[in-house]
Design a protein around this motif. Sequence first.
Motif, mmCIF file in Angstrom:
data_model
loop_
_atom_site.group_PDB
_atom_site.id
_atom_site.type_symbol
_atom_site.label_atom_id
_atom_site.label_comp_id
_atom_site.label_asym_id
_atom_site.label_seq_id
_atom_site.Cartn_x
_atom_site.Cartn_y
_atom_site.Cartn_z
ATOM 1 N N PRO A 66 0.727 -1.273 0.069
ATOM 2 C CA PRO A 66 -0.162 0.036 0.019
ATOM 3 C C PRO A 66 0.688 1.216 0.086
ATOM 4 N N LEU A 69 0.571 4.021 -2.940
ATOM 5 C CA LEU A 69 -0.340 4.996 -2.682
ATOM 6 C C LEU A 69 0.347 6.451 -2.800
ATOM 7 N N SER A 71 3.121 7.119 -4.405
ATOM 8 C CA SER A 71 4.092 7.006 -5.657
ATOM 9 C C SER A 71 3.958 8.315 -6.212
ATOM 10 N N TRP A 72 2.912 9.307 -5.881
ATOM 11 C CA TRP A 72 2.886 10.592 -6.729
ATOM 12 C C TRP A 72 3.680 11.701 -5.887
ATOM 13 N N PHE A 97 -2.954 0.120 -6.938
ATOM 14 C CA PHE A 97 -2.305 1.047 -5.941
ATOM 15 C C PHE A 97 -1.681 2.492 -6.579
ATOM 16 N N ILE A 100 -4.767 4.842 -7.822
ATOM 17 C CA ILE A 100 -5.548 5.224 -6.755
ATOM 18 C C ILE A 100 -4.698 6.599 -6.201
ATOM 19 N N GLY A 101 -3.376 6.513 -6.034
ATOM 20 C CA GLY A 101 -2.692 7.390 -5.553
ATOM 21 C C GLY A 101 -2.565 8.562 -6.502
ATOM 22 N N LYS A 102 -2.268 8.403 -7.718
ATOM 23 C CA LYS A 102 -2.077 9.415 -8.702
ATOM 24 C C LYS A 102 -3.414 10.062 -9.111
ATOM 25 N N LEU A 104 -5.894 10.529 -7.091
ATOM 26 C CA LEU A 104 -6.391 11.080 -5.947
ATOM 27 C C LEU A 104 -5.495 12.385 -5.703
ATOM 28 N N ARG A 105 -4.165 12.346 -6.237
ATOM 29 C CA ARG A 105 -3.387 13.595 -6.252
ATOM 30 C C ARG A 105 -3.942 14.609 -7.293
#
Length: 114
Positions: A66, A69, A71-72, A97, A100-102, A104-105
Amino acid sequence: MVAAALHGETSRVALFMAATAGNVLGAVVNFVLGRFLIRFEGRRWFPISPAARQKAETLFARYGQPVLLLSWLPIVGDPLTLVAGLLRMPFALFLVFVMIGKALRYGVVLWLTP
């Protein structure tokens, strides 16, 4: 992306999709480098320094998959995606993962843009 959103000629959905897709594709490149081309680490063109790789491996060991998440994030994000490839993480889970992270950013950036 923010400049384009402020200019208003391109829809925010299109900006969001393009920015997220482009950033995820960049992460996939790092994943492939980690999976298949790590033997070239140390070459001038290799995108991740040994110190950044070690930092990412430590984060991965501590928090598990996780952590992607994040990674951005600048500086640690690219090494995290490289380490995911090194550790032979399942590609589908990696994509979930990272997307989702990118997403959200960019969603937050566009939401905060007037």
